[in-house]
Design a protein around this motif. Structure first.
Motif, PDB file in Angstrom:
ATOM      1  N   LYS A 178       0.804  -1.216   0.000  1.00 11.32           N
ATOM      2  CA  LYS A 178       0.000   0.000   0.000  1.00 11.32           C
ATOM      3  C   LYS A 178       0.841   1.271   0.000  1.00 11.32           C
ATOM      4  O   LYS A 178       0.300   2.373  -0.085  1.00 11.32           O
ATOM      5  CB  LYS A 178      -0.922   0.006   1.215  1.00 11.32           C
ATOM      6  CG  LYS A 178      -1.959  -1.112   1.192  1.00 11.32           C
ATOM      7  CD  LYS A 178      -2.902  -1.022   2.375  1.00 11.32           C
ATOM      8  CE  LYS A 178      -3.945  -2.132   2.336  1.00 11.32           C
ATOM      9  NZ  LYS A 178      -4.900  -2.035   3.485  1.00 11.32           N
ATOM     10  N   LEU A 179       2.139   1.119   0.092  1.00 12.45           N
ATOM     11  CA  LEU A 179       3.037   2.275   0.072  1.00 12.45           C
ATOM     12  C   LEU A 179       4.137   2.030  -0.956  1.00 12.45           C
ATOM     13  O   LEU A 179       4.625   0.898  -1.102  1.00 12.45           O
ATOM     14  CB  LEU A 179       3.658   2.504   1.450  1.00 12.45           C
ATOM     15  CG  LEU A 179       2.707   2.880   2.594  1.00 12.45           C
ATOM     16  CD1 LEU A 179       3.467   2.909   3.903  1.00 12.45           C
ATOM     17  CD2 LEU A 179       2.046   4.229   2.331  1.00 12.45           C
ATOM     18  N   PRO A 180       4.576   3.062  -1.670  1.00 17.96           N
ATOM     19  CA  PRO A 180       5.640   2.900  -2.676  1.00 17.96           C
ATOM     20  C   PRO A 180       7.029   2.873  -2.030  1.00 17.96           C
ATOM     21  O   PRO A 180       7.930   3.600  -2.438  1.00 17.96           O
ATOM     22  CB  PRO A 180       5.445   4.129  -3.572  1.00 17.96           C
ATOM     23  CG  PRO A 180       4.931   5.179  -2.636  1.00 17.96           C
ATOM     24  CD  PRO A 180       4.063   4.460  -1.639  1.00 17.96           C
ATOM     25  N   THR A 199      16.397   2.158   2.332  1.00 15.27           N
ATOM     26  CA  THR A 199      14.988   2.478   2.116  1.00 15.27           C
ATOM     27  C   THR A 199      14.847   3.114   0.733  1.00 15.27           C
ATOM     28  O   THR A 199      15.484   4.131   0.451  1.00 15.27           O
ATOM     29  CB  THR A 199      14.454   3.442   3.184  1.00 15.27           C
ATOM     30  OG1 THR A 199      14.606   2.835   4.480  1.00 15.27           O
ATOM     31  CG2 THR A 199      12.993   3.753   2.953  1.00 15.27           C
ATOM     32  N   VAL A 200      14.018   2.503  -0.128  1.00 16.64           N
ATOM     33  CA  VAL A 200      13.833   2.979  -1.496  1.00 16.64           C
ATOM     34  C   VAL A 200      12.407   3.495  -1.637  1.00 16.64           C
ATOM     35  O   VAL A 200      11.440   2.790  -1.310  1.00 16.64           O
ATOM     36  CB  VAL A 200      14.098   1.860  -2.516  1.00 16.64           C
ATOM     37  CG1 VAL A 200      13.904   2.391  -3.939  1.00 16.64           C
ATOM     38  CG2 VAL A 200      15.503   1.300  -2.339  1.00 16.64           C
ATOM     39  N   ILE A 201      12.267   4.721  -2.140  1.00 17.71           N
ATOM     40  CA  ILE A 201      10.974   5.380  -2.294  1.00 17.71           C
ATOM     41  C   ILE A 201      10.664   5.520  -3.786  1.00 17.71           C
ATOM     42  O   ILE A 201      11.434   6.145  -4.536  1.00 17.71           O
ATOM     43  CB  ILE A 201      10.971   6.756  -1.621  1.00 17.71           C
ATOM     44  CG1 ILE A 201      11.389   6.625  -0.144  1.00 17.71           C
ATOM     45  CG2 ILE A 201       9.609   7.418  -1.735  1.00 17.71           C
ATOM     46  CD1 ILE A 201      11.625   7.957   0.534  1.00 17.71           C
ATOM     47  N   LYS A 202       9.563   4.909  -4.199  1.00 20.11           N
ATOM     48  CA  LYS A 202       9.101   4.969  -5.596  1.00 20.11           C
ATOM     49  C   LYS A 202      10.163   4.504  -6.581  1.00 20.11           C
ATOM     50  O   LYS A 202      10.185   4.926  -7.746  1.00 20.11           O
ATOM     51  CB  LYS A 202       8.637   6.384  -5.954  1.00 20.11           C
ATOM     52  CG  LYS A 202       7.394   6.841  -5.205  1.00 20.11           C
ATOM     53  CD  LYS A 202       6.938   8.213  -5.697  1.00 20.11           C
ATOM     54  CE  LYS A 202       5.652   8.640  -4.999  1.00 20.11           C
ATOM     55  NZ  LYS A 202       5.171   9.961  -5.473  1.00 20.11           N
TER      56      LYS A 202
END
Length: 352
Positions: A245-247, A285-288
């Motif tokens: 549910k989160l990118p 931590t990787v975002i999108k």
């Protein structure tokens, strides 16, 4: 016939030379890395990513679909040591892809202070035979001649080629490495072999094992002496958590480095009071899939952090390292670029 003659001459040289077992000598391979790996404390035995990954475990795939060329520059210990790295793979014209990693490291303006002691004894006069004369110790009445200080350089150039094979969930890789030292007026050349294993053990989890210098690695110096390095092992585990549910995805990596050469005061702990074991870890931590924030601790007990920005065919990574534990060597900065060769070709073509 020529190969037989060369092998015979090499065997004779090894047999007639004085051999020393050393703990250090191949650090250019253990300290190398790009912005991502260095920000994670080089904890990549069980997790790949990038053309540089086989450096940490030759079982990693050398082929990267989106960015197959990596360049990294290091400035360590407040600029005292500078090094460069280039990594790519040969896959289009070969049946089996081969990873290529090129390394360079240099230290300039190293002071040579071996002949600056005026060892004249307590009276400060040569040839009198008084107490302290010629003992190699700076005694009262003696001094150092700063005009005799000279400077020299240390250069290392290295190359590693890797190849891996897949057997179900298991991958096995070999890494052949060569090294050339230039220390002042002395030259040394070495060769070594690494063996790696990678196992996809569970969902999002990997186990990796790397044996460096499995046949013992050798550096032959022009003075006739030989430095031999004993095998070492690294056991790594990685776990990646993806949030539906989160990118965002979070990876946790850890390595245990086992050195049978003997314990040292800086070991995290010892096995059987003879084998030293050190730990390193990393968190990413990787975002999108575009922005990565990283933290880690490397084998030298130095803490690291970094940032990565990624596009389809281009990426840039930065890492920062504190001074190693118990040292005053200063902080270190790293930067690297990864790019698809076709992206470079298209940009050059558009300019021309």
């Amino acid at each position: 016939m020529r190969r037989v003659i060369l092998l015979t001459l090499f065997a004779l040289q090894v047999g007639l030379s004085e051999t020393y077992w050393v703990r250090f000598g191949w650090e250019i391979f253990t300290s190398a890395g790009d912005g991502r790996s260095l920000a994670l404390g080089n904890t990549l035995t069980a997790i790949g990513g990038g053309a540089i990954a086989p450096l940490f475990n030759p079982a990693h795939d050398p082929v990267q679909l989106s960015r197959g060329l990596t360049y990294a520059h290091q400035s360590r210990f407040a600029g005292l040591i500078n090094s460069d790295l280039g990594a790519f793979s040969l896959s289009n014209s070969l049946k089996w892809p081969i990873g290529i990693i090129l390394l360079h490291e240099g230290i300039s303006n190293i002071p040579n202070t071996r002949d600056i002691l005026l060892d004249f004894g307590e009276d400060g006069q040569p040839g009198t035979g008084d107490a302290g004369e010629g003992d190699g110790i700076l005694n009262d009445g003696e001094r150092l001649d700063e005009t005799k200080i000279s400077f020299f350089k240390h250069r290392q150039v290295a190359m590693m080629t890797t190849r891996n094979w897949t057997f179900g969930k298991m991958k096995i890789g070999l890494g052949l490495k060569g090294l050339h030292h230039s220390l002042g007026e002395n030259l040394g050349t070495g060769i070594g072999l690494d063996l790696g294993f990678l196992y996809n053990s569970w969902n999002g989890g990997m186990i990796g094992v790397r044996f460096s210098d499995v046949t013992s690695s050798w550096i032959v110096w022009d003075s006739g002496s030989i430095e031999a390095s004993a095998p070492q092992a690294v056991i790594g585990m990685s776990q990646t958590f993806a949030f539906t549910k989160l990118p965002i995805s979070v990876g946790i990596f850890t390595d245990a480095l086992v050195d049978p050469s003997g314990k040292t005061p800086n070991d995290d702990f010892q096995l059987m009071d003879k084998v030293g074991v050190d730990f390193r870890w990393g968190i990413e931590t990787v975002i999108k899939e575009k922005v990565a924030v990283r933290f880690g601790r490397n084998r030298a007990k130095a803490y690291t952090t970094g940032l990565g920005l990624n596009w389809d065919q281009f990426g840039i990574d930065y890492a920062f390292q504190t001074a190693p534990a118990g040292s005053t060597l200063g902080t270190s900065h790293y930067i690297s670029f990864s790019v698809h060769p076709e992206w470079i070709f298209n940009r050059v073509k558009s300019i021309l």
